[in-house]
Motif scaffolding. Structure first.
Motif, PDB file in Angstrom:
ATOM      1  N   LEU A  40       0.585  -1.143  -0.466  1.00  0.00           N
ATOM      2  CA  LEU A  40      -0.150  -0.276  -0.137  1.00  0.00           C
ATOM      3  C   LEU A  40       0.678   1.590   0.024  1.00  0.00           C
ATOM      4  N   GLY A  41       1.950   1.741   0.672  1.00  0.00           N
ATOM      5  CA  GLY A  41       3.178   2.158   0.865  1.00  0.00           C
ATOM      6  C   GLY A  41       3.702   2.533   0.093  1.00  0.00           C
ATOM      7  N   THR A  42       4.070   1.575  -0.728  1.00  0.00           N
ATOM      8  CA  THR A  42       4.914   1.946  -2.326  1.00  0.00           C
ATOM      9  C   THR A  42       4.067   2.349  -3.123  1.00  0.00           C
ATOM     10  N   SER A  43       2.639   1.585  -3.178  1.00  0.00           N
ATOM     11  CA  SER A  43       1.815   2.143  -4.404  1.00  0.00           C
ATOM     12  C   SER A  43       1.643   3.708  -3.992  1.00  0.00           C
ATOM     13  N   LEU A  44       1.330   4.227  -3.597  1.00  0.00           N
ATOM     14  CA  LEU A  44       1.171   5.354  -3.146  1.00  0.00           C
ATOM     15  C   LEU A  44       2.139   6.254  -2.925  1.00  0.00           C
ATOM     16  N   SER A  45       2.908   5.515  -2.582  1.00  0.00           N
ATOM     17  CA  SER A  45       4.012   6.753  -3.010  1.00  0.00           C
ATOM     18  C   SER A  45       4.844   6.961  -5.124  1.00  0.00           C
ATOM     19  N   LEU A  46       3.956   5.668  -5.386  1.00  0.00           N
ATOM     20  CA  LEU A  46       4.854   5.848  -6.952  1.00  0.00           C
ATOM     21  C   LEU A  46       3.675   6.550  -7.171  1.00  0.00           C
ATOM     22  N   ILE A  47       2.204   7.082  -6.403  1.00  0.00           N
ATOM     23  CA  ILE A  47       1.237   8.007  -7.517  1.00  0.00           C
ATOM     24  C   ILE A  47       1.598   8.837  -6.944  1.00  0.00           C
ATOM     25  N   ASN A  48       2.662   9.488  -5.818  1.00  0.00           N
ATOM     26  CA  ASN A  48       2.803  10.377  -5.463  1.00  0.00           C
ATOM     27  C   ASN A  48       3.753  10.800  -6.445  1.00  0.00           C
ATOM     28  N   LEU A  49       4.607   9.632  -6.625  1.00  0.00           N
ATOM     29  CA  LEU A  49       5.864  10.410  -7.829  1.00  0.00           C
ATOM     30  C   LEU A  49       5.269  10.545  -9.277  1.00  0.00           C
ATOM     31  N   TRP A  50       4.546   9.930  -9.247  1.00  0.00           N
ATOM     32  CA  TRP A  50       3.557   9.999 -10.743  1.00  0.00           C
ATOM     33  C   TRP A  50       3.010  11.343 -10.999  1.00  0.00           C
ATOM     34  N   LEU A  51       2.648  11.717  -9.605  1.00  0.00           N
ATOM     35  CA  LEU A  51       2.159  13.210  -9.905  1.00  0.00           C
ATOM     36  C   LEU A  51       2.834  14.996 -10.100  1.00  0.00           C
ATOM     37  N   LEU A  52       4.324  14.391  -9.105  1.00  0.00           N
ATOM     38  CA  LEU A  52       4.891  15.211  -9.211  1.00  0.00           C
ATOM     39  C   LEU A  52       5.154  15.060 -10.883  1.00  0.00           C
ATOM     40  N   VAL A  53       6.244  13.870 -11.617  1.00  0.00           N
ATOM     41  CA  VAL A  53       6.372  14.210 -12.407  1.00  0.00           C
ATOM     42  C   VAL A  53       5.249  15.326 -13.522  1.00  0.00           C
ATOM     43  N   LYS A  54       4.237  14.924 -13.618  1.00  0.00           N
ATOM     44  CA  LYS A  54       3.011  15.921 -13.875  1.00  0.00           C
ATOM     45  C   LYS A  54       3.085  16.728 -13.880  1.00  0.00           C
ATOM     46  N   ARG A  55       2.965  17.135 -12.944  1.00  0.00           N
ATOM     47  CA  ARG A  55       3.287  18.530 -11.954  1.00  0.00           C
ATOM     48  C   ARG A  55       4.428  19.096 -12.955  1.00  0.00           C
ATOM     49  N   MET A  56       5.730  18.658 -13.103  1.00  0.00           N
ATOM     50  CA  MET A  56       6.734  19.512 -12.927  1.00  0.00           C
ATOM     51  C   MET A  56       6.566  19.225 -15.246  1.00  0.00           C
ATOM     52  N   ASP A  57       6.013  18.642 -15.654  1.00  0.00           N
ATOM     53  CA  ASP A  57       5.426  19.421 -16.961  1.00  0.00           C
ATOM     54  C   ASP A  57       4.808  20.076 -17.474  1.00  0.00           C
ATOM     55  N   ARG A  58       3.071  20.108 -16.481  1.00  0.00           N
ATOM     56  CA  ARG A  58       3.083  21.048 -16.363  1.00  0.00           C
ATOM     57  C   ARG A  58       4.457  22.996 -15.889  1.00  0.00           C
ATOM     58  N   PHE A  59       4.429  22.415 -15.029  1.00  0.00           N
ATOM     59  CA  PHE A  59       5.545  23.637 -14.625  1.00  0.00           C
ATOM     60  C   PHE A  59       6.253  24.093 -15.970  1.00  0.00           C
ATOM     61  N   ARG A  77       0.450  15.483  -2.517  1.00  0.00           N
ATOM     62  CA  ARG A  77       1.368  13.937  -2.387  1.00  0.00           C
ATOM     63  C   ARG A  77       1.070  13.983  -0.399  1.00  0.00           C
ATOM     64  N   VAL A  78       0.868  15.295   0.165  1.00  0.00           N
ATOM     65  CA  VAL A  78       0.648  14.414   1.548  1.00  0.00           C
ATOM     66  C   VAL A  78      -0.339  14.614   2.091  1.00  0.00           C
ATOM     67  N   ALA A  79      -1.502  14.572   1.228  1.00  0.00           N
ATOM     68  CA  ALA A  79      -3.019  14.561   0.569  1.00  0.00           C
ATOM     69  C   ALA A  79      -3.237  12.558   1.343  1.00  0.00           C
ATOM     70  N   THR A  80      -2.721  12.322   0.143  1.00  0.00           N
ATOM     71  CA  THR A  80      -2.128  10.899  -0.408  1.00  0.00           C
ATOM     72  C   THR A  80      -1.141   9.946   0.440  1.00  0.00           C
ATOM     73  N   ALA A  81      -0.636  10.118   0.943  1.00  0.00           N
ATOM     74  CA  ALA A  81       0.255   9.780   2.042  1.00  0.00           C
ATOM     75  C   ALA A  81      -0.155   9.840   3.568  1.00  0.00           C
ATOM     76  N   ILE A  82      -1.337  11.081   3.268  1.00  0.00           N
ATOM     77  CA  ILE A  82      -2.269  11.116   5.065  1.00  0.00           C
ATOM     78  C   ILE A  82      -3.256   9.867   4.506  1.00  0.00           C
ATOM     79  N   LEU A  83      -3.722   9.342   3.128  1.00  0.00           N
ATOM     80  CA  LEU A  83      -4.897   8.680   2.839  1.00  0.00           C
ATOM     81  C   LEU A  83      -4.215   7.191   3.574  1.00  0.00           C
ATOM     82  N   GLY A  84      -3.671   6.922   2.841  1.00  0.00           N
ATOM     83  CA  GLY A  84      -2.383   5.724   3.550  1.00  0.00           C
ATOM     84  C   GLY A  84      -2.505   5.545   4.979  1.00  0.00           C
ATOM     85  N   VAL A  85      -2.353   6.074   5.597  1.00  0.00           N
ATOM     86  CA  VAL A  85      -2.213   6.285   6.909  1.00  0.00           C
ATOM     87  C   VAL A  85      -3.624   6.167   7.765  1.00  0.00           C
TER      88      VAL A  85
END
Length: 124
Positions: A40-59, A77-85
Motif C-alpha cells: 500500500l505505501g509503495t503504491s501510494l508513493s508511486l502515485i505521488n511520484l507520478w503526480l510530481l512528474v505530471k506537475r513538473m511537466d506543467r511547471f 502528495r501529503v493528502a495521499t500519504a495521510i490517506l495511506g496512514v
C-alpha cells in the motif's frame, strides 16, 4: 526526453520489481500485514511520484511560456500519504502502520540509489 522523465521511467520499473517482491512476500510468508502495508505505501508513493512528474511537466510548460508558476502539488502528495496512514489505522489487522510509512518513503530511497548509479555511470 527531459532528465526527470527518464529518471521516472527507471524508478517506475524498479518500484514495480519491488512491488512484485512484496507481493511474493505477502503470498509466501507469515508477515502478510507487513507486506500488505509495504504494498500500500509503495503504491501510494508511486502515485505521488507520478503526480510530481505530471506537475513538473506543467511547471516547465508554464515557465517556458512566461506564465506564473504554481505549486508542484505538495498538498495533494501529503493528502495521499495521510490517506495511506488512515487506511492502515482503520484496518490494523490487515495493514502494519510502520510498513505503510516505510513504503511511502521507498520511492525516495530508490531515487537516491538511482541518482548514485547514474552519477557513477556518467563518470565512467
Amino acid at each position: 526526453m527531459p532528465e526527470y522523465r527518464s529518471m521516472f521511467t527507471r524508478v517506475r520499473s524498479y518500484i514495480f520489481y519491488l512491488l512484485a517482491i512484496f507481493v511474493l512476500g505477502w503470498g509466501f510468508t507469515s508477515y502478510q500485514d507487513v507486506f500488505l502495508g509495504l504494498i500500500l505505501g509503495t503504491s501510494l508513493s508511486l502515485i505521488n511520484l507520478w503526480l510530481l512528474v505530471k506537475r513538473m511537466d506543467r511547471f516547465s510548460q508554464q515557465f517556458d511560456n512566461g506564465k506564473v508558476v504554481k505549486s508542484l502539488g505538495f498538498f495533494s502528495r501529503v493528502a495521499t500519504a495521510i490517506l495511506g496512514v488512515l487506511i492502515a489505522m482503520e484496518y490494523p489487522q490487515y495493514l502494519h502502520l510502520v510498513s505503510v510509512i516505510i513504503g511511502l518513503m521507498i520511492t525516495y530511497v530508490v531515487i537516491m540509489i538511482d541518482f548514485f548509479i547514474e552519477h557513477k555511470n556518467s563518470h565512467n
